[in-house]
Design an enzyme around this catalytic site. Structure first.
Site, PDB file in Angstrom:
ATOM      1  N   ASP A 194       0.855  -1.178   0.000  1.00  0.00           N
ATOM      2  CA  ASP A 194       0.000   0.000   0.000  1.00  0.00           C
ATOM      3  C   ASP A 194       0.893   1.230   0.000  1.00  0.00           C
ATOM      4  O   ASP A 194       1.992   1.213   0.564  1.00  0.00           O
ATOM      5  CB  ASP A 194      -0.897  -0.014   1.230  1.00  0.00           C
ATOM      6  CG  ASP A 194      -1.738   1.243   1.338  1.00  0.00           C
ATOM      7  OD1 ASP A 194      -2.433   1.569   0.369  1.00  0.00           O
ATOM      8  OD2 ASP A 194      -1.670   1.905   2.387  1.00  0.00           O
TER       9      ASP A 194
ATOM     10  N   GLU B  38       0.288  31.149   8.186  1.00  0.00           N
ATOM     11  CA  GLU B  38      -0.348  29.914   8.660  1.00  0.00           C
ATOM     12  C   GLU B  38      -0.213  29.727  10.178  1.00  0.00           C
ATOM     13  O   GLU B  38      -0.658  28.716  10.723  1.00  0.00           O
ATOM     14  CB  GLU B  38       0.292  28.694   7.962  1.00  0.00           C
ATOM     15  CG  GLU B  38       0.113  28.657   6.451  1.00  0.00           C
ATOM     16  CD  GLU B  38      -1.236  28.077   6.050  1.00  0.00           C
ATOM     17  OE1 GLU B  38      -2.151  28.062   6.894  1.00  0.00           O
ATOM     18  OE2 GLU B  38      -1.363  27.634   4.889  1.00  0.00           O
TER      19      GLU B  38
ATOM     20  N   SER C 171      -3.384  28.882  11.885  1.00  0.00           N
ATOM     21  CA  SER C 171      -4.223  27.899  11.206  1.00  0.00           C
ATOM     22  C   SER C 171      -4.094  26.531  11.885  1.00  0.00           C
ATOM     23  O   SER C 171      -3.029  26.174  12.395  1.00  0.00           O
ATOM     24  CB  SER C 171      -3.825  27.774   9.734  1.00  0.00           C
ATOM     25  OG  SER C 171      -4.541  26.736   9.101  1.00  0.00           O
ATOM     26  N   GLU C 172      -5.178  25.779  11.882  1.00  0.00           N
ATOM     27  CA  GLU C 172      -5.174  24.429  12.448  1.00  0.00           C
ATOM     28  C   GLU C 172      -5.164  23.361  11.366  1.00  0.00           C
ATOM     29  O   GLU C 172      -5.275  22.174  11.649  1.00  0.00           O
ATOM     30  CB  GLU C 172      -6.414  24.245  13.336  1.00  0.00           C
ATOM     31  CG  GLU C 172      -6.435  25.159  14.552  1.00  0.00           C
ATOM     32  CD  GLU C 172      -7.698  24.965  15.371  1.00  0.00           C
ATOM     33  OE1 GLU C 172      -8.717  24.523  14.798  1.00  0.00           O
ATOM     34  OE2 GLU C 172      -7.666  25.241  16.570  1.00  0.00           O
TER      35      GLU C 172
ATOM     36  N   GLY D  86      -7.685  28.416   1.407  1.00  0.00           N
ATOM     37  CA  GLY D  86      -6.432  28.947   1.906  1.00  0.00           C
ATOM     38  C   GLY D  86      -6.646  29.929   3.034  1.00  0.00           C
ATOM     39  O   GLY D  86      -7.709  29.943   3.667  1.00  0.00           O
ATOM     40  N   VAL D  87      -5.629  30.787   3.289  1.00  0.00           N
ATOM     41  CA  VAL D  87      -5.732  31.770   4.382  1.00  0.00           C
ATOM     42  C   VAL D  87      -5.288  33.143   3.876  1.00  0.00           C
ATOM     43  O   VAL D  87      -4.470  33.260   2.949  1.00  0.00           O
ATOM     44  CB  VAL D  87      -4.853  31.362   5.594  1.00  0.00           C
ATOM     45  CG1 VAL D  87      -5.322  30.053   6.187  1.00  0.00           C
ATOM     46  CG2 VAL D  87      -3.374  31.291   5.216  1.00  0.00           C
TER      47      VAL D  87
ATOM     48  N   LEU E  91      -1.359  35.974   0.967  1.00  0.00           N
ATOM     49  CA  LEU E  91      -2.304  34.913   0.619  1.00  0.00           C
ATOM     50  C   LEU E  91      -1.523  33.609   0.513  1.00  0.00           C
ATOM     51  O   LEU E  91      -0.481  33.556  -0.151  1.00  0.00           O
ATOM     52  CB  LEU E  91      -2.982  35.202  -0.723  1.00  0.00           C
ATOM     53  CG  LEU E  91      -3.836  36.471  -0.842  1.00  0.00           C
ATOM     54  CD1 LEU E  91      -4.305  36.633  -2.279  1.00  0.00           C
ATOM     55  CD2 LEU E  91      -5.030  36.395   0.100  1.00  0.00           C
ATOM     56  N   VAL E  92      -2.031  32.559   1.160  1.00  0.00           N
ATOM     57  CA  VAL E  92      -1.416  31.233   1.070  1.00  0.00           C
ATOM     58  C   VAL E  92      -2.529  30.230   0.814  1.00  0.00           C
ATOM     59  O   VAL E  92      -3.442  30.101   1.634  1.00  0.00           O
ATOM     60  CB  VAL E  92      -0.656  30.859   2.355  1.00  0.00           C
ATOM     61  CG1 VAL E  92      -0.061  29.454   2.229  1.00  0.00           C
ATOM     62  CG2 VAL E  92       0.425  31.876   2.664  1.00  0.00           C
ATOM     63  N   GLY E  93      -2.475  29.541  -0.332  1.00  0.00           N
ATOM     64  CA  GLY E  93      -3.536  28.580  -0.616  1.00  0.00           C
ATOM     65  C   GLY E  93      -3.425  28.009  -2.018  1.00  0.00           C
ATOM     66  O   GLY E  93      -2.362  28.081  -2.663  1.00  0.00           O
TER      67      GLY E  93
END
Length: 767
Positions: free
Chosen positions: A444, A477, A480-481, A512-513, A523-525
């Site tokens: 796998d 980030e 961010s969680e 994103g955030v 901007l991050v995403g």
């Protein structure tokens, strides 16, 4: 005709001869259509006509044979195993004490009284008491198994043992009351010794299997399967106070119920999100390592893990329709379709047991009838009952397969100890026997070849240094969680990049955030979302396509409307994955990778570790079918996996290997468990299996030589019962020495301690 299925967990199985006895008993029961017995998982699955047969009769068949039916609850089943070990230890203590007292009496008779025969009634009666006490005390369960096997015309090791034990008892009684010349004490001693040896042999097998189960138990979560059901029909957007929820068993949930799932908890049921947003790790079900963002209206799968936010979920499937139930059903079906393996020793015993019984009867009849018919011939004049009794008893004693029965368990103890020292749990003798024939290993991808955790694989700088890209991404980030945010923050920590906390922060689910850090608006995403927000991603388009082509999740970093870099997040391969694949190829095993990921991602991972054959886009319930397809093509297949979605395939494979850091259901479905997450243990297990099977064959040759030569000599009627016992003890000693002498000479301690470390060097296959 009303077909039905029944499945039971069995207690008291010690070898595949037991499995064969159970199978024969059911096949000879009217109304049973199909039966499959798994020694590795200690269970039987029966398909029967419910109009002609009931479950009461099915259970009575097992109990009549002397086996127990364990509680299906994992914790209770474990407690029952503990009681079985305690009972077996008690039997062994009593039988061992009786054997020691018998030896003491015989030594007293020979060394103190100076006679080979007792010559004293008290000694005859003492050994008679010991024989009866052993056979009908700790050995009573053997007599019950033998009786019920004979009643169903099944000849097994229990029948042979009781034939020898009763022959000794009858011979001693005849010597005591009818034929004064019979060696009374020695006849009774035979009954004591072979019963004690059989109890020792079964205890050895039981302790090996139970210790394996204990190790598995230590990996499993034994907490009750509960859910937090919301009372009063809480609506979307309503307050989420704990006071309006109650803990209930998952089995009590019904379609339409609402359950609350907090961060870090497993989602207990299939359902639809009513309220809340979160990232959910569905890798156990889908094989995808990157968490999936969930919002109201999205479906969630039971068994997946809620990573970040709190979710209110409406139950959409329970009982037979639930995902976990479907997986369980597939596992049961896979076991039913997987052919059982008869151990090498048991293939010998299948013909050896009736053969010994036949020779014993023939020897007695020969010395009673031939001298009477051929008076004055080379065999004497008149019936020689004593010589016939000597011959029959010696044949049964020397033919009793004690050493044969211990040959496989002792090799299993030896191999299991070596494996444990390398962090490998071999759960059954099948694993030792079959692994040597495996020519294909299906791996796998997520959590097996790869680490199963998102990590930054590459940073592309567009308008600044790579460290600046990470610094800005980490700052955005910081609050961010999301698991992908954790990958960025971990990367910053590993590279020693310091970053400030954002002044402003806003998370957009699934995209994103946004963050404000001083004068910068970051901007991050996803690249598409960053472009929607006004940033020009044209210059980075080539790198975006390249990174996605390698199977990475691409995160775009933009500052004040300009793209400054890209962060590629993927599931890194394990440190020993490439080396393990190379080792597989060297020993002649073809590695195959299977995954639910797309072909592009799968090919990238396969290329990184050297795997040439890839099965991609395989849905969870299709993995078992792919394994079966390989088996239908004549391949012997081992499967290595760690997720719920791997469990049916692990069961279907000739050898199922679970990563110990994986899910409970995968571990329970496997024949071998690798403690920790070291993939190299799969090849170590293969080498140990080959080595242990060699040792098993050596043990069997040694044991069979003693038995075969001994039986031939015993037919002459000149072998005294005590010498037959000495020969039997010698055969066991040779098997013991062959199993462990090499380890002892090298200063190693034979062990069955399965709580071993996994980071150890590969096994010495010449051991």
């Amino acid at each position: 005709m009303s077909p039905a299925d029944a499945q039971y967990d069995i207690g008291g199985m010690s070898c595949s001869f037991c499995a064969e006895s159970i199978r024969k008993a059911y096949e000879r029961t009217e109304g049973v259509e199909e039966v499959n017995v798994s020694l590795a998982h200690e269970e039987v699955r029966v398909r029967y006509d419910s109009g002609a047969l009931g479950e009461v009769e099915l259970k009575d068949t097992l109990r009549d044979l002397g086996y127990t039916i364990r509680d299906p609850d994992k914790q209770k089943r474990f407690e029952e195993q503990q009681r079985e070990v305690e009972e077996a230890a008690r039997r062994l203590t009593l039988a061992g004490a009786a054997a020691l007292v018998t030896v003491g009496l015989m030594l007293f008779m020979i060394l103190v009284r100076g006679t080979f025969e007792s010559g004293a009634l008290w000694m005859d009666l003492a050994t008679l008491s010991l024989a009866v006490g052993t056979m009908f005390g700790p050995g009573r369960y053997i007599a019950a198994k033998a009786y019920n096997s004979l009643r169903r015309r099944i000849f097994n090791q229990h029948v042979l043992l009781e034939a020898g034990a009763f022959a000794g008892l009858i011979g001693g009684v005849l010597g005591l009351f009818v034929f004064p010349g019979f060696p009374t004490v020695h006849f009774f001693a035979v009954s004591v010794f072979i019963t004690a040896y059989h109890i020792l042999s079964e205890y050895t097998s039981l302790i090996v299997r139970t210790r394996a189960s204990r190790a598995v138990q230590g990996l499993l979560d034994l907490r009750p399967d509960t859910a937090r059901r919301v009372r009063g029909g809480e609506e979307s957007g309503a307050p989420r106070a704990d006071s309006d929820a109650e803990e209930v068993e998952v089995t009590e949930l019904e379609t339409g119920d609402r359950v609350r799932v907090k961060p870090g908890e497993s989602i207990p049921v299939d359902g639809t999100v009513l309220d809340g947003e979160s990232a959910v790790d569905e890798s156990v079900a889908t094989g995808e390592s990157v968490p999936v963002d969930k919002a109201p209206g999205d479906e969630v799968i039971g068994g997946s893990v809620n990573d970040t936010g709190t979710l209110l979920v409406e139950v959409t499937a329970t009982g037979d329709d639930a995902f976990l139930t479907r997986v369980t059903r597939q596992i049961e079906e896979a076991r039913a379709m997987k052919p059982g393996v008869v151990q090498l020793a048991d293939r010998v015993l299948k013909y050896f047991v009736p053969g010994v019984l036949t020779v014993a009867v023939a020897s007695f009849l020969f010395w009673v009838l031939v001298p009477a018919v051929w008076s004055g011939g080379p065999f004497g004049t008149g019936p020689n009952v004593q010589r016939g009794a000597f011959a029959a008893l010696a044949v049964l004693v020397l033919g009793y397969p004690c050493a044969l029965g211990m040959a496989t368990p002792l090799a299993l103890v030896r191999g299991g100890g070596i494996a444990a020292n390398r962090g490998i749990l071999m759960r059954s003798g099948d694993a030792f026997q079959i692994f040597r024939d495996v020519d294909t290993v299906v791996l796998d991808k997520t959590g097996t070849v790869t680490k199963g955790e998102p990590a930054v694989e590459e940073v592309v700088a567009v308008e600044c240094a790579a460290s600046d890209v990470i610094r800005r991404a980490a700052a955005a980030e910081a609050f961010s969680e999301h698991p992908l945010a954790d990958a960025v923050l971990d990367c910053a920590a590993e590279r020693g990049v310091e970053f400030p906390d954002p002044d402003e922060f806003d998370s957009v689910t699934g995209k994103g955030v946004r963050a404000g850090v001083g004068e910068e608006r970051i901007l991050v995403g996803k690249p598409e979302w960053v472009a929607e927000e006004g940033a020009d991603t044209t210059a980075a388009r080539g790198d975006i396509d390249r990174l996605r082509g390698r199977g990475y999740t691409v995160v775009c970093v933009a500052v004040n409307g300009s793209v400054v870099g890209l962060v590629a997040i993927g599931d890194p391969v394990k440190d020993d994955a490439a080396e393990t694949v190379e080792r597989m190829k060297r020993v002649g095993i073809a590695p195959v990778m299977i995954t639910g990921d797309n072909q592009r991602t799968a090919d990238a991972v396969a290329e990184a570790v050297g795997i040439d054959r890839v099965m991609a886009d395989v849905l969870p319930d299709e993995k078992r079918d792919e394994i079966r397809r390989l088996q239908d093509d004549g391949e012997r297949v081992a499967m290595v996996g760690d997720g719920i979605n791997d469990a049916p395939a692990l069961t279907q494979a000739d050898i199922g290997i679970a990563i110990g850091a994986g899910t409970d259901i995968a571990i329970e479905s496997a024949d071998i468990v690798l403690m920790g997450d070291r993939l190299g243990g799969a090849v170590d297990a293969y080498e140990i299996g080959k080595s242990s099977y060699r040792k098993t064959k050596q043990n069997l040759i040694a044991a069979f030589s003693f038995n075969g030569i001994g039986v031939a000599a015993a037919t002459t009627g000149l072998v005294h019962p005590v010498f037959a016992m000495i020969a039997m003890v010698l055969s066991v000693s040779v098997v013991l020495a062959n199993s462990f002498a090499g380890q002892l000479l090298r200063g190693e301690r034979p062990t069955t301690d399965f709580a071993a470390e996994s980071n150890v060097p590969p096994v010495d296959t010449d051991a």
